[in-house]
Motif scaffolding. Structure first.
Motif, PDB file in Angstrom:
ATOM      1  N   TYR A 101       0.838  -1.188   0.000  1.00  0.00           N
ATOM      2  CA  TYR A 101       0.000   0.000   0.000  1.00  0.00           C
ATOM      3  C   TYR A 101       0.872   1.237   0.000  1.00  0.00           C
ATOM      4  O   TYR A 101       1.996   1.210   0.491  1.00  0.00           O
ATOM      5  CB  TYR A 101      -0.911   0.012   1.231  1.00  0.00           C
ATOM      6  CG  TYR A 101      -1.879  -1.140   1.229  1.00  0.00           C
ATOM      7  CD1 TYR A 101      -3.064  -1.065   0.511  1.00  0.00           C
ATOM      8  CD2 TYR A 101      -1.583  -2.324   1.894  1.00  0.00           C
ATOM      9  CE1 TYR A 101      -3.943  -2.132   0.480  1.00  0.00           C
ATOM     10  CE2 TYR A 101      -2.459  -3.400   1.866  1.00  0.00           C
ATOM     11  CZ  TYR A 101      -3.639  -3.295   1.155  1.00  0.00           C
ATOM     12  OH  TYR A 101      -4.500  -4.353   1.114  1.00  0.00           O
ATOM     13  N   VAL A 102       0.326   2.280  -0.522  1.00  0.00           N
ATOM     14  CA  VAL A 102       1.068   3.519  -0.598  1.00  0.00           C
ATOM     15  C   VAL A 102       0.374   4.569   0.248  1.00  0.00           C
ATOM     16  O   VAL A 102      -0.849   4.694   0.206  1.00  0.00           O
ATOM     17  CB  VAL A 102       1.154   3.998  -2.060  1.00  0.00           C
ATOM     18  CG1 VAL A 102       1.651   5.420  -2.136  1.00  0.00           C
ATOM     19  CG2 VAL A 102       2.068   3.088  -2.856  1.00  0.00           C
ATOM     20  N   ASN A 104       0.849   8.754   1.870  1.00  0.00           N
ATOM     21  CA  ASN A 104       1.636   9.972   1.809  1.00  0.00           C
ATOM     22  C   ASN A 104       1.274  10.814   3.020  1.00  0.00           C
ATOM     23  O   ASN A 104       0.458  10.414   3.851  1.00  0.00           O
ATOM     24  CB  ASN A 104       1.396  10.718   0.496  1.00  0.00           C
ATOM     25  CG  ASN A 104      -0.061  11.017   0.271  1.00  0.00           C
ATOM     26  OD1 ASN A 104      -0.770  11.415   1.204  1.00  0.00           O
ATOM     27  ND2 ASN A 104      -0.534  10.826  -0.937  1.00  0.00           N
ATOM     28  N   GLU A 110      -5.479  11.443   7.327  1.00  0.00           N
ATOM     29  CA  GLU A 110      -6.873  11.024   7.163  1.00  0.00           C
ATOM     30  C   GLU A 110      -7.172   9.698   7.829  1.00  0.00           C
ATOM     31  O   GLU A 110      -8.297   9.409   8.203  1.00  0.00           O
ATOM     32  CB  GLU A 110      -7.200  10.912   5.673  1.00  0.00           C
ATOM     33  CG  GLU A 110      -7.249  12.248   4.967  1.00  0.00           C
ATOM     34  CD  GLU A 110      -7.236  12.092   3.463  1.00  0.00           C
ATOM     35  OE1 GLU A 110      -7.043  10.963   2.986  1.00  0.00           O
ATOM     36  OE2 GLU A 110      -7.401  13.103   2.778  1.00  0.00           O
ATOM     37  N   LYS A 111      -6.168   8.898   7.909  1.00  0.00           N
ATOM     38  CA  LYS A 111      -6.397   7.514   8.314  1.00  0.00           C
ATOM     39  C   LYS A 111      -5.171   7.021   9.046  1.00  0.00           C
ATOM     40  O   LYS A 111      -4.076   7.050   8.504  1.00  0.00           O
ATOM     41  CB  LYS A 111      -6.649   6.716   7.029  1.00  0.00           C
ATOM     42  CG  LYS A 111      -6.913   5.285   7.175  1.00  0.00           C
ATOM     43  CD  LYS A 111      -7.579   4.754   5.917  1.00  0.00           C
ATOM     44  CE  LYS A 111      -6.660   4.809   4.697  1.00  0.00           C
ATOM     45  NZ  LYS A 111      -7.354   4.345   3.482  1.00  0.00           N
ATOM     46  N   GLN A 115      -6.142   2.092  11.476  1.00  0.00           N
ATOM     47  CA  GLN A 115      -7.333   2.064  10.639  1.00  0.00           C
ATOM     48  C   GLN A 115      -7.051   1.427   9.293  1.00  0.00           C
ATOM     49  O   GLN A 115      -7.866   0.686   8.760  1.00  0.00           O
ATOM     50  CB  GLN A 115      -7.866   3.488  10.452  1.00  0.00           C
ATOM     51  CG  GLN A 115      -8.548   3.992  11.706  1.00  0.00           C
ATOM     52  CD  GLN A 115      -9.016   5.416  11.570  1.00  0.00           C
ATOM     53  OE1 GLN A 115      -8.333   6.245  10.980  1.00  0.00           O
ATOM     54  NE2 GLN A 115     -10.160   5.712  12.135  1.00  0.00           N
ATOM     55  N   TYR A 118      -7.066  -2.179   9.862  1.00  0.00           N
ATOM     56  CA  TYR A 118      -8.424  -2.607  10.153  1.00  0.00           C
ATOM     57  C   TYR A 118      -9.258  -2.688   8.868  1.00  0.00           C
ATOM     58  O   TYR A 118      -9.963  -3.675   8.631  1.00  0.00           O
ATOM     59  CB  TYR A 118      -9.033  -1.606  11.123  1.00  0.00           C
ATOM     60  CG  TYR A 118     -10.476  -1.847  11.440  1.00  0.00           C
ATOM     61  CD1 TYR A 118     -10.871  -2.942  12.206  1.00  0.00           C
ATOM     62  CD2 TYR A 118     -11.442  -0.974  10.964  1.00  0.00           C
ATOM     63  CE1 TYR A 118     -12.202  -3.145  12.486  1.00  0.00           C
ATOM     64  CE2 TYR A 118     -12.777  -1.177  11.243  1.00  0.00           C
ATOM     65  CZ  TYR A 118     -13.159  -2.265  12.003  1.00  0.00           C
ATOM     66  OH  TYR A 118     -14.476  -2.474  12.270  1.00  0.00           O
ATOM     67  N   GLU A 119      -9.138  -1.679   8.059  1.00  0.00           N
ATOM     68  CA  GLU A 119      -9.860  -1.643   6.780  1.00  0.00           C
ATOM     69  C   GLU A 119      -9.612  -2.877   5.935  1.00  0.00           C
ATOM     70  O   GLU A 119     -10.490  -3.349   5.231  1.00  0.00           O
ATOM     71  CB  GLU A 119      -9.389  -0.443   5.951  1.00  0.00           C
ATOM     72  CG  GLU A 119     -10.080   0.842   6.222  1.00  0.00           C
ATOM     73  CD  GLU A 119      -9.727   1.882   5.167  1.00  0.00           C
ATOM     74  OE1 GLU A 119     -10.318   2.954   5.212  1.00  0.00           O
ATOM     75  OE2 GLU A 119      -8.869   1.612   4.303  1.00  0.00           O
ATOM     76  N   HIS A 120      -8.365  -3.328   5.973  1.00  0.00           N
ATOM     77  CA  HIS A 120      -7.991  -4.439   5.108  1.00  0.00           C
ATOM     78  C   HIS A 120      -7.781  -5.744   5.859  1.00  0.00           C
ATOM     79  O   HIS A 120      -7.296  -6.707   5.277  1.00  0.00           O
ATOM     80  CB  HIS A 120      -6.708  -4.097   4.351  1.00  0.00           C
ATOM     81  CG  HIS A 120      -6.845  -2.921   3.450  1.00  0.00           C
ATOM     82  ND1 HIS A 120      -6.511  -1.657   3.842  1.00  0.00           N
ATOM     83  CD2 HIS A 120      -7.314  -2.818   2.202  1.00  0.00           C
ATOM     84  CE1 HIS A 120      -6.762  -0.820   2.845  1.00  0.00           C
ATOM     85  NE2 HIS A 120      -7.250  -1.494   1.847  1.00  0.00           N
TER      86      HIS A 120
END
Lengths: 339, 339
Positions: A101-102, A104, A110-111, A115, A118-120
């Motif tokens: 994952y990338v 910046n 934002e995240k 998180q 958790y999302e993935h």
DNA sequence: CTGAAAGCGCTAACAC
DNA sequence: GTGTTAGCGCTTTCAG
């Protein structure tokens, strides 16, 4: 459509629970039924849905490589690629699911790391390229999801750091230059406040002091670890300080060494005849440049491998979070002349 | 632990359904409740679990970049990295979730492309580095999940190909060399049966024939697109054919050009004074080598970007599977001498 | 040893 | 507009 566990259960005449047991190699199932189910599953080309699996089991065999600054940086070199290779190598050998994952600076605000995991449904990640000004830098510390950073010390219960003894390594490299008779050495530095820069600077100073040498301020050339900057800054340096200046360039990375050599050649000098240059990292190309570059090999692929390894052990509770210091080695090639 | 949709619903005093509607920006919800829910969600730092989301909705905003041969190949260069950057760039701009997976010849036999997508609830992928001998090569054709390959024509309902007109581009490149007066040109070729090799070969032959030139068999130097091979093979070539041989090296990739230049220098020749060299791809380093390499720029990052773009459009049903041919441009630099 | 059933976090009908 | 509920494909109790 791909077969589901339901389909397999129906085809094998058992319940989904039993299929699950068979697929996951649980003990409380008769060898006979397991065989049969595995057979059926194979025939149907059944593959468990990892997504459903991790959703239901609440733990996953998925890890990630998170790259910070991938899209911003002008260049992404061998170093990161080798690190990734190491991680992927470990993951594949240990049947882990791994993806990249990338992030910046913006997405970091934002995240949070947690998180993202958790999302993935990711169990943890190896994180590259984190700057000490990045938002993650603090948030990682409180994270419940384990992670491993590379060359950057964050601290916290669940964060490990895989690095080298950059102070000692850079000291050795500097000492080598000194041993070859160089007394007037310019330092081509990386980003001023980066952890790696600070450490390497310390190593250089240790060696210089030990040998009674000085490093005047104007001999330090700052860059953001970009080759082109080394190129232009060294060119500028040469114009300003001319022939009477230094005899060698001590570079904080191989890319900087490559840029330095370019600048030197462009200005009509030969390496190592007119100026000596050393790099640091041990990336692939240093073996194939002209001249081949003397450098410190960090065994980058191993570093990636060990980072993934440590992450895995943290996830499994085998090893606690820790700082892992990997060995390095001085690689002597053709870019230094004895004076 | 991270908040779930349940937690948000409870905190906002609404049902989970309503929260879902608010989060996904559905129309059948009052602006007021939406605002309130979004507020609460933000406060709680709520992030929907993508995994649960895609499991339940049966369609995902996740795409992948799949790399074939990442771990096998000695080198992974700018080309793939730039391609990836383009893909990630598009994904981030369009709020797609994107991750990278690695496959190899072995894993391809164990698990089809469709299964990989299914396992991760991926909507589709951009696939790099596929060899025409790879198992995926056939299986992709029957896939129900859309995919986009790079420079490799697979065929099938759901597979697109993003490429350049390599025949025309290589023709131009060859013509340029001929225009500069070169008549005796060696071809530093890639893997014998690779699609890109075949196309570039055709381009070279077209230009040569048109100009009444010949390409003797012994002037074709085969490699597997590896720099080191170019290095050693060209060195061998020079020994065998000596000074009286060719005046230029036409290379099928920039990495091969770099290897060729290395071999030339090592053998004591200067580029372009003694021999001219041209590359192909337009990778970053060609601008910084010595000499700067004349090449064909494929706008690699754009290529990645457009590949992801096309994939997205296929997923959304905006565009059907197709072959996309992107523009290229000849970049004239310093590695060719007029003779 | 195996089946039945609850539930992971979320979406998408279907009611009201 | 909003709540309710049935799944998505899987794991994991809990019975038997």
């Amino acid at each position: 459509m791909t077969a589901t566990i339901q389909d397999v259960a129906r085809a094998a005449g058992v319940s989904v629970g039993t299929v699950s047991r068979a697929m996951n190699d649980y003990s409380d199932i008769s060898a006979k039924t397991r065989e049969r189910i595995l057979e059926v599953a194979k025939e149907m080309n059944y593959r468990p849905n990892l997504v459903a699996k991790s959703l239901s089991s609440k733990h996953s065999r998925s890890i990630a490589v998170i790259l910070s600054g991938f899209l911003e940086d002008v260049m992404f070199n061998d170093f990161e690629t080798m690190l990734m290779k190491g991680c992927y190598q470990f993951a594949i050998e240990h049947d882990l699911d791994i993806s990249m994952y990338v992030i910046n600076t913006k997405t970091q605000t934002e995240k949070s790391y947690e998180q993202l995991c958790y999302e993935h449904n990711i169990a943890g990640a190896v994180i590259f390229g984190l700057k000490n000004t990045d938002p993650y830098f603090k948030s990682l510390e409180e994270s419940n999801k384990p992670c491993v950073t590379i060359d950057v010390e964050v601290g916290g219960e669940n964060v490990s750091n895989v690095t080298n003894d950059h102070v000692a390594a850079f000291d050795e490299l500097t000492q080598y230059l000194i041993d070859q008779g160089h007394k007037r050495i310019a330092l081509v530095s990386g980003r001023k406040n980066a952890a790696v820069t600070v450490q390497r600077f310390e190593g250089a100073m240790n060696a210089m002091k030990r040998n009674g040498l000085e490093l005047p301020k104007e001999w330090v050339i700052y860059t953001n670890f970009l080759k082109d900057e080394a190129d232009s800054e060294v060119e500028k340096f040469l114009k300003e300080h001319g022939e009477a200046g230094v005899t060698a360039f001590l570079c904080m990375s191989d890319m900087l060494a490559i840029g330095t050599i370019e600048a030197l050649k462009k200005s009509g000098y030969r390496v190592p005849d007119d100026y000596s240059v050393v790099g640091y990292d041990g990336i692939y190309v240093t073996e194939h440049t002209d001249p081949k570059i003397t450098t410190v090999d960090q065994n980058i692929k191993d570093k990636g491998y060990e980072a993934a390894h440590l992450l895995y052990d943290m996830i499994e509770g085998i090893r606690p979070a820790q700082d892992l210091i990997l060995p390095h080695s001085l690689v002597i090639r053709d870019s230094v002349k004895k004076v």
